[in-house]
Design a protein around this motif. Structure first.
Motif, PDB file in Angstrom:
ATOM      1  N   ARG A  10      -1.741 -44.864  63.031  1.00  0.00           N
ATOM      2  CA  ARG A  10      -2.844 -44.410  63.850  1.00  0.00           C
ATOM      3  C   ARG A  10      -4.046 -45.166  63.555  1.00  0.00           C
ATOM      4  N   ARG A  11      -4.503 -45.779  62.620  1.00  0.00           N
ATOM      5  CA  ARG A  11      -5.755 -46.436  62.438  1.00  0.00           C
ATOM      6  C   ARG A  11      -5.432 -47.812  61.579  1.00  0.00           C
ATOM      7  N   PRO A  12      -6.229 -48.815  61.733  1.00  0.00           N
ATOM      8  CA  PRO A  12      -6.076 -49.982  61.200  1.00  0.00           C
ATOM      9  C   PRO A  12      -6.391 -50.264  59.696  1.00  0.00           C
ATOM     10  N   GLY A  13      -5.850 -50.751  58.836  1.00  0.00           N
ATOM     11  CA  GLY A  13      -6.013 -50.641  57.228  1.00  0.00           C
ATOM     12  C   GLY A  13      -5.029 -51.536  56.640  1.00  0.00           C
ATOM     13  N   ASN A  14      -5.618 -51.835  55.407  1.00  0.00           N
ATOM     14  CA  ASN A  14      -4.638 -52.549  54.415  1.00  0.00           C
ATOM     15  C   ASN A  14      -3.408 -51.694  54.247  1.00  0.00           C
ATOM     16  N   PRO A  15      -2.251 -52.326  54.371  1.00  0.00           N
ATOM     17  CA  PRO A  15      -0.803 -51.623  54.175  1.00  0.00           C
ATOM     18  C   PRO A  15      -0.777 -51.030  52.546  1.00  0.00           C
ATOM     19  N   GLU A  16      -0.102 -49.993  52.278  1.00  0.00           N
ATOM     20  CA  GLU A  16      -0.086 -49.465  50.788  1.00  0.00           C
ATOM     21  C   GLU A  16       1.188 -50.127  50.417  1.00  0.00           C
ATOM     22  N   LEU A  17       0.970 -50.729  49.219  1.00  0.00           N
ATOM     23  CA  LEU A  17       1.951 -51.344  48.380  1.00  0.00           C
ATOM     24  C   LEU A  17       2.858 -50.375  47.619  1.00  0.00           C
ATOM     25  N   LEU A  18       4.279 -50.714  47.912  1.00  0.00           N
ATOM     26  CA  LEU A  18       5.218 -49.910  47.294  1.00  0.00           C
ATOM     27  C   LEU A  18       5.896 -50.493  46.183  1.00  0.00           C
ATOM     28  N   THR A  19       6.516 -51.762  46.580  1.00  0.00           N
ATOM     29  CA  THR A  19       7.366 -52.359  45.560  1.00  0.00           C
ATOM     30  C   THR A  19       7.566 -53.944  46.056  1.00  0.00           C
ATOM     31  N   GLY A  20       7.858 -54.641  45.137  1.00  0.00           N
ATOM     32  CA  GLY A  20       7.881 -56.096  45.370  1.00  0.00           C
ATOM     33  C   GLY A  20       8.061 -56.982  44.343  1.00  0.00           C
ATOM     34  N   GLY A  21       8.177 -58.390  44.384  1.00  0.00           N
ATOM     35  CA  GLY A  21       8.008 -59.262  43.395  1.00  0.00           C
ATOM     36  C   GLY A  21       8.619 -60.599  43.944  1.00  0.00           C
ATOM     37  N   ASN A  22       9.193 -61.537  42.839  1.00  0.00           N
ATOM     38  CA  ASN A  22       9.531 -62.723  43.104  1.00  0.00           C
ATOM     39  C   ASN A  22      11.194 -62.371  43.434  1.00  0.00           C
ATOM     40  N   TYR A  23      11.408 -62.161  44.549  1.00  0.00           N
ATOM     41  CA  TYR A  23      12.916 -61.877  44.832  1.00  0.00           C
ATOM     42  C   TYR A  23      12.995 -61.472  46.315  1.00  0.00           C
ATOM     43  N   SER A  24      14.121 -61.518  46.944  1.00  0.00           N
ATOM     44  CA  SER A  24      14.202 -61.355  48.370  1.00  0.00           C
ATOM     45  C   SER A  24      14.979 -60.008  48.467  1.00  0.00           C
ATOM     46  N   PRO A  25      14.212 -58.896  49.084  1.00  0.00           N
ATOM     47  CA  PRO A  25      14.865 -57.734  49.267  1.00  0.00           C
ATOM     48  C   PRO A  25      15.506 -57.732  50.697  1.00  0.00           C
ATOM     49  N   GLY A  26      16.696 -57.105  50.582  1.00  0.00           N
ATOM     50  CA  GLY A  26      17.401 -56.819  51.925  1.00  0.00           C
ATOM     51  C   GLY A  26      16.800 -55.552  52.628  1.00  0.00           C
ATOM     52  N   THR A  27      17.056 -55.403  53.953  1.00  0.00           N
ATOM     53  CA  THR A  27      16.717 -54.538  54.504  1.00  0.00           C
ATOM     54  C   THR A  27      17.305 -53.257  54.311  1.00  0.00           C
ATOM     55  N   PRO A  28      16.429 -51.951  54.041  1.00  0.00           N
ATOM     56  CA  PRO A  28      16.885 -50.918  53.737  1.00  0.00           C
ATOM     57  C   PRO A  28      17.634 -50.102  54.848  1.00  0.00           C
ATOM     58  N   VAL A  29      18.622 -49.236  54.267  1.00  0.00           N
ATOM     59  CA  VAL A  29      19.206 -48.469  55.266  1.00  0.00           C
ATOM     60  C   VAL A  29      18.982 -47.096  54.692  1.00  0.00           C
ATOM     61  N   LYS A  30      18.605 -46.208  55.777  1.00  0.00           N
ATOM     62  CA  LYS A  30      18.270 -44.961  55.333  1.00  0.00           C
ATOM     63  C   LYS A  30      19.061 -43.944  55.932  1.00  0.00           C
ATOM     64  N   ALA A  31      19.132 -42.880  55.075  1.00  0.00           N
ATOM     65  CA  ALA A  31      19.961 -41.644  55.528  1.00  0.00           C
ATOM     66  C   ALA A  31      19.433 -40.897  56.762  1.00  0.00           C
ATOM     67  N   ARG A  32      20.279 -40.324  57.555  1.00  0.00           N
ATOM     68  CA  ARG A  32      19.423 -39.882  58.699  1.00  0.00           C
ATOM     69  C   ARG A  32      18.635 -38.465  58.725  1.00  0.00           C
ATOM     70  N   LYS A  33      18.958 -37.836  57.689  1.00  0.00           N
ATOM     71  CA  LYS A  33      18.355 -36.743  57.194  1.00  0.00           C
ATOM     72  C   LYS A  33      17.956 -36.200  55.754  1.00  0.00           C
ATOM     73  N   ALA A  34      17.494 -37.130  55.215  1.00  0.00           N
ATOM     74  CA  ALA A  34      16.866 -37.716  53.986  1.00  0.00           C
ATOM     75  C   ALA A  34      16.399 -38.636  53.632  1.00  0.00           C
ATOM     76  N   ASP A  35      15.306 -38.728  52.640  1.00  0.00           N
ATOM     77  CA  ASP A  35      14.473 -39.756  52.302  1.00  0.00           C
ATOM     78  C   ASP A  35      14.934 -40.864  51.723  1.00  0.00           C
ATOM     79  N   ALA A  36      16.536 -40.712  51.313  1.00  0.00           N
ATOM     80  CA  ALA A  36      17.332 -41.892  50.627  1.00  0.00           C
ATOM     81  C   ALA A  36      17.350 -43.278  51.611  1.00  0.00           C
ATOM     82  N   VAL A  37      17.432 -44.278  50.780  1.00  0.00           N
ATOM     83  CA  VAL A  37      17.267 -45.451  51.260  1.00  0.00           C
ATOM     84  C   VAL A  37      18.289 -46.255  50.299  1.00  0.00           C
ATOM     85  N   ILE A  38      19.395 -47.337  50.660  1.00  0.00           N
ATOM     86  CA  ILE A  38      20.016 -48.247  49.987  1.00  0.00           C
ATOM     87  C   ILE A  38      19.636 -49.486  50.358  1.00  0.00           C
TER      88      ILE A  38
END
Length: 922
Positions: free
Chosen positions: A573-601
């Protein structure tokens, strides 16, 4: 004292076991390596399922109960799905490969071979129910409680009354419907087709009847209320059974002619509006259906999302073959015409698809009217607002099919809006090179115009066109495009809810556009270009076509400098620097989220770290590892993560590349090295490269495990000089490494396939540095290749040279010298490296005679060379035995020339055609 001696003896006994040295990988080890080929998470986020599958062997399901920290496995099984209430796991159980192999060796008849089974695992009871001889099954996605399946009939040698009906494709198969909570199963006999509603517990099926109580027709069953409605009763053929999302509408096709009629010219459209019985609403000859046209059986039926509209397909009547003339009496000739739009070779490939081509039409239930929408001049129709809008979008590339032969993409289109009630078209654009689509809420048509590198929108209601971007404000085209063609766009990020904004990417950032051009574009991520970080939205909402700005969105980010990746969170809704969550010297796969919960694999991977799955919430602050697909990795010698190198090309460009070092690398020693490349791979620094017996390339883990360096340099191309470009970039990189002192300069090999195969073939004519080269599916003669055919698609190859990967940028007659200079064949006398060629006789990408031309020239000059033709295989071997064989032979080839290993028989003497069935020559 005695206890001490026993313990000491035990320690001595265990010492060799505990300190067993790691061993190098073999080709057989590669074939046993597991991939994770399926992954799911339950709607409540408390269960996760994975399929571990080796390249050679049986798959294995792992079911993880997250809170209980419990893992359950199912062998020889795949095709996993959870019920919507997360109470059951369903899967397909396959006969073990070894069991099947033994039966094949015994010449077991096909009908006596074991078949798949359906597995239904009750998670709370920890019990598995199996259904044998599985033919098909369907599980609802958004509601739970039932599953439906059909089985193959049991074969029997007993003689029965010939009047007894048997299950078959024509008669149908018995349909079983299981109430999972009650454990009861109902059966409907002789079902030919069945579907489940998307959002309601309703099943629709067609049956041929049992000759007794069950009449032939179409039946709808409300499984929850146990209400059965015989929608249409008639002894006929039925196809394309369809239910609206909430099952308040149904439709299907019924053949109004003889059941044995195979022409396909007698289908009628049946519709059920939510009450009473289904009725035939239109058929050939009715108003709205063009004269000489039919309802076509090959088009799925689609309902408007909220409107009472049913979309279906029509086409001209099928032609009936003259059966008074024998096939042997007809001449068998293909006629190629210079001015026809689609080249004849493409027509031959597309023949079956073209014979089944359909054109969109709509039935309006509220108006009781049929309207034809598409036709031969406007063959492509896209629904707007899921079929609820007053218009549909129509496109045609038909007038431009001829130039598509050499232009390829982007294709040219004419564009219309068609009134959905009257069928009247209104032409909007002519001859536009663009990707054209409607917005999710149906307010706009939008496209990227390749010719001016800009996004446009068209307000359907206001009938106004807007230019949304231009290269002076946002560079939406691929900045790194290096082929002689119009640069493609970075794919759009998507639309906000209600079409309130259109989100696009540049190389780094996410931009918000007003689709009515009422404001300037807004850079939402702000710092991507400045920090050399590429932000991209992660789609975690699987049910909506739009992006909801009221919800936090998640981003993947790639750092062009470090090659590492991160996850961010952003408020759109507004421009701004994104909030860092996690990361590093690796390649992450696209998360898959549960439909009715905040869990992701999701996965993390590096060259050393296999992409096993972890589970987390959307903060990604704490994650828990779930899978360990390849625990055996610890037993093998393993190379470290690659080193990112930088050097200057011969024409002064900064080039990057990756160096993979062998296990236990010692810079004071000298190692053989293989140079393997395609175009640019340095951004894949943290790619794991799952070990496998590859179809076309070296396995990096195998070679680093066996004492080789592997070097993968990027190539930056100059239009017209692809071969020289490869030389300019690769050779200084090789010399840069030789200068470090640990490369054995007398034992360097090169390997590539297809475009890579061409480039290493070209290098063979320019340098004697390589002690051995494997060149797979190479083009060596650009003259003959230019006029060749890609037999898999029927396309002429000229577009590749004029506008795409081969990068000549001109025709043969415009620049004959470039075709000559870039063709290894015409400098073949300069080759000094032994060369192994793979060229398969069913290659649909590169004409296999290119490999033959290469081999014949080398053979004629007496230069050491071998050609592998995996007969019947396409551009690369697909059958596992052939892939393993290729890897074995390539390993032996490089082992001989780069490590001094003995030359195998097939290299010394070949394998005569008379010996092929008896020896492999290893």
């Amino acid at each position: 004292m005695k206890r001490y001696i026993i313990l000491l003896q035990l320690a001595v006994f265990l010492q060799p076991v505990l300190s067993q040295p790691q061993k190098p990988l073999t080709i057989d080890d590669l074939a046993k390596w597991n991939r994770i080929t399926e992954k799911i998470i339950s709607d409540d986020g408390e269960l996760a399922g994975f399929v571990m599958e080796p390249w050679e062997g049986d798959p294995l399901i792992e079911l993880h109960e997250i809170k209980k920290d419990k893992t359950i496995t199912f062998r020889s099984a795949s095709g996993i799905a959870f019920t919507a209430d997360s109470k059951f796991l369903t899967f397909t159980i396959k006969p073990p490969l070894e069991e099947t192999r033994i039966l094949k060796l015994k010449k077991t008849k096909k009908e006596d071979m074991p078949l798949n089974m359906l597995g239904i695992y009750d998670i709370s009871k920890m019990t598995t129910d199996t259904v044998r001889r599985l033919k098909s099954f369907k599980l609802p996605v958004k509601w739970s409680g039932w599953i439906a399946w059909q089985c193959e009939p049991v074969n029997t040698t007993e003689e029965k009354d010939k009047t007894t009906r048997k299950e078959s494709e024509e008669n149908g198969y018995h349909l079983c419907i299981r109430n999972l909570s009650e454990g009861t199963t109902d059966t409907i006999r002789f079902v030919t087709e069945y579907v489940l509603a998307q959002e309601a517990p309703v099943l629709l099926c067609s049956t041929t009847g049992d000759g007794k109580d069950l009449l032939p027709g179409v039946i709808m069953i409300n499984l929850e209320k146990k209400i059965r409605n015989e929608l249409f009763l008639k002894d006929a053929k039925y196809k394309q059974l369809s239910l609206s999302k909430k099952a308040d509408q149904a439709a299907f096709l019924v053949s109004s002619g003889d059941k044995k009629d195979k022409t396909g010219n007698n289908w009628s459209l049946c519709y059920w509006n939510g009450s009473g019985k289904a009725i035939i609403v239109t058929e050939k000859g009715n108003p709205g259906i063009p004269a000489g046209w039919i309802i076509n059986e090959n088009c799925p039926l689609t309902f408007g999302e909220k409107s009472r509209r049913l979309f279906f397909g029509t086409s001209p009547e099928y032609k009936i073959k003259d059966t008074t003339v024998l096939d042997e009496e007809r001449p068998d000739v293909d006629i190629w015409h210079y001015a026809e739009g689609k080249m004849h070779t493409v027509q031959v490939i597309d023949k079956d698809r073209d014979l089944e081509r359909t054109y969109s039409a709509v039935y309006h239930d509220d108006l009781n009217r049929t309207v034809q929408l598409g036709n031969k001049d406007m063959p492509i129709v896209q629904l707007i607002d899921k079929g609820d809008a007053a218009k549909v979008l129509a496109l045609s590339n038909v007038p431009y099919e001829l130039e598509a032969m050499w232009e390829s993409s982007p294709e040219r289109y004419d564009m219309w809006l068609i009134d959905i009630v009257s069928g009247t078209p209104e032409k909007l654009k002519t001859n536009i090179r663009a990707d054209i689509k409607p917005s999710p809420a149906g307010k706009y048509i939008y496209w990227y115009n390749y010719t001016d590198s800009s996004f446009y929108s068209f307000d359907i209601k206001a009938k106004k066109e807007y230019r949304l971007t231009n290269p002076g404000t946002i560079v939406c085209y691929n900045e790194l495009n290096d082929v002689p063609n119009l640069a493609p766009p970075y794919p759009p990020a998507g639309w906000l809810k209600d079409d309130n904004a259109f989100l696009v990417y540049d190389r780094y950032d996410i931009w918000s556009l007003d689709p009515a051009a009422g404001r300037q574009p807004v850079n939402l991520t702000m710092n991507g270009r400045k920090s050399s970080v590429t932000y991209r939205l992660i789609d975690l909402d699987y049910d909506n076509e739009y992006i909801d700005p009221s919800e936090k969105q998640y981003l993947s980010a790639f750092n062009e400098v470090s090659k590492g990746s991160t996850f961010y969170r952003i408020d759109l809704r507004r421009p701004g620097n994104p909030e860092l969550l996690t990361g590093g010297n690796y390649s992450p796969g696209t998360p898959v989220k549960a439909r009715k919960a905040d869990a992701v694999i999701f996965t993390k991977e590096t060259f050393e770290l296999f992409p096993d799955y972890e589970i987390s919430d959307l903060s990604f602050s704490k994650s828990k590892r779930l899978t360990e697909a390849n625990p055996q990795q610890k037993d093998f010698l393993w190379g470290n993560n690659p080193e990112l190198l930088t050097w200057l090309s011969l024409d002064g460009k900064e080039i990057k590349g990756l160096l993979y070092k062998p296990a236990g690398f010692d810079p004071s020693k000298k190692y053989p090295m293989i140079v393997n490349f395609y175009e640019k791979s340095s951004d894949e620094m943290y790619r794991h490269r799952i070990p496998e017996p590859h179809r076309s390339t070296i396995d990096y883990h195998y070679y680093t495990s066996n004492g080789y360096l592997v070097f993968n340099p990027d190539v930056h191309y100059i239009e017209g000089y692809p071969g020289q470009s490869a030389y300019n970039c690769v050779m200084p990189g090789v010399m840069h490494l030789i200068g470090k002192g640990f490369v054995d300069e007398k034992h360097i090999g090169a390997q590539g396939h297809s475009w890579g195969g061409y480039q290493v073939a070209y290098l063979a004519t320019r340098t004697d540095l390589f002690a051995a080269i494997e060149s797979g599916a190479p083009v060596v003669n650009m003259y003959s290749a230019y006029g060749g055919i890609r037999w898999e698609t029927g396309l002429n190859r000229s577009f590749q040279y004029e506008h795409e990967q081969s990068r000549i940028g001109a025709t043969i007659w415009e620049a004959p010298h470039l075709y000559w200079e870039n063709s290894p064949l015409f400098a073949i006398e300069k080759v000094t490296s032994p060369i192994l060629i793979m060229a398969n006789d069913k290659d649909g990408h590169v004409p296999w005679w290119q490999g033959i031309e290469f081999f014949v020239a080398l053979r004629r000059l007496g230069k050491p060379s071998w050609l592998l033709n995996y007969t019947g295989e396409p551009h690369w071997p697909l059958k596992l035995p052939n892939k393993k064989d290729f890897q074995i032979r390539m390993s032996q080839f490089f082992g001989h020339y780069l490590k001094g290993e003995p030359m195998p028989r097939w290299m010394k003497e070949g394998v005569p055609a008379t010996e092929k069935e008896f020896t492999l020559g290893y």
